[in-house]
Design an enzyme around this catalytic site. Structure first.
Site, PDB file in Angstrom:
ATOM      1  N   ILE A  94       0.859  -1.188   0.000  1.00 51.83           N
ATOM      2  CA  ILE A  94       0.000   0.000   0.000  1.00 51.83           C
ATOM      3  C   ILE A  94       0.892   1.234   0.000  1.00 51.83           C
ATOM      4  O   ILE A  94       1.854   1.322   0.760  1.00 51.83           O
ATOM      5  CB  ILE A  94      -0.928   0.025   1.227  1.00 51.83           C
ATOM      6  CG1 ILE A  94      -1.930  -1.129   1.172  1.00 51.83           C
ATOM      7  CG2 ILE A  94      -1.670   1.357   1.310  1.00 51.83           C
ATOM      8  CD1 ILE A  94      -2.877  -1.175   2.364  1.00 51.83           C
ATOM      9  N   GLU A  95       0.582   2.184  -0.871  1.00 51.77           N
ATOM     10  CA  GLU A  95       1.290   3.463  -0.914  1.00 51.77           C
ATOM     11  C   GLU A  95       0.246   4.579  -0.882  1.00 51.77           C
ATOM     12  O   GLU A  95      -0.203   5.060  -1.920  1.00 51.77           O
ATOM     13  CB  GLU A  95       2.157   3.572  -2.178  1.00 51.77           C
ATOM     14  CG  GLU A  95       3.410   2.719  -2.161  1.00 51.77           C
ATOM     15  CD  GLU A  95       4.542   3.335  -1.346  1.00 51.77           C
ATOM     16  OE1 GLU A  95       4.321   4.395  -0.728  1.00 51.77           O
ATOM     17  OE2 GLU A  95       5.634   2.744  -1.330  1.00 51.77           O
ATOM     18  N   ASN A  96      -0.177   4.952   0.318  1.00 51.57           N
ATOM     19  CA  ASN A  96      -1.118   6.068   0.426  1.00 51.57           C
ATOM     20  C   ASN A  96      -0.465   7.354  -0.049  1.00 51.57           C
ATOM     21  O   ASN A  96       0.743   7.528   0.078  1.00 51.57           O
ATOM     22  CB  ASN A  96      -1.589   6.220   1.878  1.00 51.57           C
ATOM     23  CG  ASN A  96      -2.393   5.028   2.344  1.00 51.57           C
ATOM     24  OD1 ASN A  96      -3.056   4.364   1.550  1.00 51.57           O
ATOM     25  ND2 ASN A  96      -2.325   4.733   3.629  1.00 51.57           N
TER      26      ASN A  96
END
Length: 594
Positions: free
Chosen positions: A308-310
């Site tokens: 995940i790369e917010n």
């Protein structure tokens, strides 16, 4: 006195960074209803600030300990100490109230493993996980534990987490204080999954080995350009080692998770890397990450793994709520399709293993184009540097953006029946054991004829990378030699579930091999030398007794005049043809059994 005045002068300028960020596109989403009232006895420390702040290590520990003590459905476990002596804590959640690895592995429910803070400034996963587990234990989400068991590490890089300040990440919108990317030894945990130099990654690998989770999620926050997407995430889609798992993630997992995020008011997207490093006019790059990274390490182990790369330019509050939604839906999707997940993993574990791609390149042409939810930008000339820079305008736009995929194998190696490593290379043997790789150790000496790679030319990096001197470029040739391996030497068969990982770690051509990481650099040192007063009569004797050698020498002098005029090179040429020359020099000490 001067130093004090200087600090007072500098801090107001530095603290201005958050205020000069690109303008925000206004957001409000259904996920805001996930926040509890201030009067709720189980409100998280982050929610007390309306998710503008994130708790310290000690505050986090006290809260998760209180939560674990409040319910038999939870257990709090230390995974060991960090480099500075802090415990790395993991929460285990199970409706069965049994938390030993054997029971969780045998469960008919999927086991979900996720963590926050591998880069400690990117801490969204910690606060989201605390909220989610609170709602499972003391809220209305208890049914999630009927669907899956959960392993949750709130803070992986605990030392980097405590190097916190308002100046942790200049390009990230909150929380108010952020930790540091690297650990106390300045090592980046998300470059460590092949070499295992950090306590945090060792803990993760040991959890994977011991509990064998069915989904692994690593929560980050991006660097880079602006766009509308707030929750971006990815996995090895093409060019990886688990095609059946990749197909499940692409065809089933991603559509369901994306729909949930949209339903809750978020804008999900793929991993985004601007091809030109500034904006997306030149396309989005889908890199072939090597297994030093978390999600690609999972792929080579046939473990469904998500990165995940917010989006760093979205507020901390928005990012945390999106992560909560992601994790909740991930649990539901894995539970709904658990049999399909198991079948995919088994299929990948049992795929043919005759050869393996160890290096990839970009396709010659874009794979396709994507409907890109961008943000308007313009280029301006800097009055400071004279160069151009991008200015983001905070206005939503739609673009057609080419997808540039790095999934074409450029180097493939055949897979031997087994590898042999002699006992003196104990550090490498230990790392293989930490990975969970099966091996047989000799209890008595054994003579074997094996294939080795001998380096013929090489170049080292100019400066250390992750504390190690990597081999940057090299050429090699295959040689066969018979030698006696002593007790403690190991045979590593490739016909096992982690066979692909073995090849990645032991074949020199692999960019994440122990050789390229520098664990065999001592083979480049030559410790015995010749003396000219010995070599001169010895060469004369060699030429007199070996006519073929004399012809070879004359031919080399004629073909290479500079060689003939260099006495040192002439002596060296003959020295290498004597049995006195070091036969181990530049031979990579990993033998192949065919």
């Amino acid at each position: 006195m001067k130093k004090i005045l200087l600090l007072v002068f500098l801090f107001p300028i530095v603290s201005f960074a958050q205020e000069v960020m690109p303008p925000l596109i206004p957001w409000n989403g259904k996920s805001e209803t996930l926040l509890v009232e201030k009067s709720n006895p189980w409100i998280t420390p982050g929610e007390l600030s309306n998710l503008t702040e994130s708790p310290t290590y000690e505050e986090t520990y006290q809260w998760i300990k209180k939560l674990a003590d409040s319910s038999p459905l939870l257990q709090l476990k230390s995974l060991g100490k960090s480099e500075q002596g802090r415990d790395i804590w993991m929460l285990l959640a199970s409706a069965s109230q049994t938390f030993d690895a054997a029971s969780l592995k045998a469960s008919e429910k999927p086991l979900i493993f996720f963590h926050g803070g591998i880069h400690a400034g990117e801490i969204d996963g910690k606060d989201a996980g605390m909220m989610l587990l609170r709602d499972i234990i003391h809220g209305n989400k208890g049914d999630l534990l009927e669907m899956a068991d959960i392993l949750f590490i709130p803070i992986l890089n605990v030392d980097g987490h405590e190097r916190r300040s308002p100046y942790g990440r200049v390009n990230q919108r909150g929380p108010a204080e952020m930790g540091w990317r690297t650990n106390a030894q300045n090592l980046n945990l998300n470059r460590d999954f092949s070499k295992i130099e950090t306590a945090g990654v060792r803990a993760v690998v040991e959890v994977i080995n011991e509990y064998q989770p069915d989904l692994y999620v690593d929560v980050h926050v991006t660097d880079g350009a602006d766009y509308q997407y707030d929750i971006t995430y990815g996995y090895v889609k093409t060019g990886g080692y688990s095609p059946a798992v990749s197909k499940f993630l692409s065809d089933t997992f991603q559509p369901e998770v994306d729909q949930a995020l949209e339903d809750w008011g978020h804008i999900p997207g793929p991993l985004l890397f601007a091809a030109n490093g500034r904006d997306f006019s030149a396309g989005n790059v889908a890199f072939s990450f090597s297994p030093r990274f978390s999600h690609t390490y999972g792929d080579v182990r046939h473990l469904p793994s998500i990165l995940i790369e917010n989006h760093s330019l979205k507020p901390f509050r928005q990012r945390v709520l999106g992560t909560y939604v992601f994790m909740e839906q991930a649990i539901k999707t894995m539970a709904s399709h658990f049999e399909a997940v198991q079948q995919a993993i088994e299929k990948d574990q049992n795929q043919a293993k005759e050869s393996l791609a160890v290096k990839f390149k970009f396709r010659d042409a874009p794979a396709d184009t994507m409907d890109f939810k961008g943000v308007a930008s313009r280029k301006e000339k800097s009055e400071i540097t004279g160069g151009e820079y991008v200015v983001w305008e905070g206005k939503a736009i739609s673009q057609q953006v080419p997808s540039l995929l790095m999934d074409v194998p450029v180097q493939t190696v055949p897979i031997p029946k087994a590898y042999w490593i002699s006992s003196e290379w104990g550090e490498v043997i230990e790392k293989l054991q930490i990975h969970g790789i099966e091996m047989e150790a000799l209890t008595e000496a054994k003579e074997l004829k094996l294939e080795y790679s001998k380096v013929t030319d090489f170049k080292m990096v100019a400066q250390p990378y992750e504390g190690l001197m990597r081999v940057q470029d090299f050429d090699s040739e295959k040689i066969y030699r018979t030698q006696t391996l002593l007790p403690g030497s190991v045979r590593v068969k490739t016909d096992q579930d982690l066979g692909e990982l073995i090849v990645i770690l032991l074949e020199p051509e692999s960019v994440d091999s122990f050789f390229q990481w520098g664990y065999f650099n001592s083979i480049f040192s030559q410790t015995e030398y010749m003396e000219t007063y010995i070599m001169e009569p010895m060469i004369a004797q060699m030429l007199e007794e070996d006519p073929d050698l004399k012809k070879e020498f004359e031919a080399k002098k004629e073909a290479e005049p500079e060689f003939a005029q260099n006495p040192r090179r002439v002596y060296r040429w003959f020295y290498e043809k004597t049995p006195y020359f070091d036969q181990n020099w530049k031979v990579i000490p990993v033998g192949r059994e065919w």
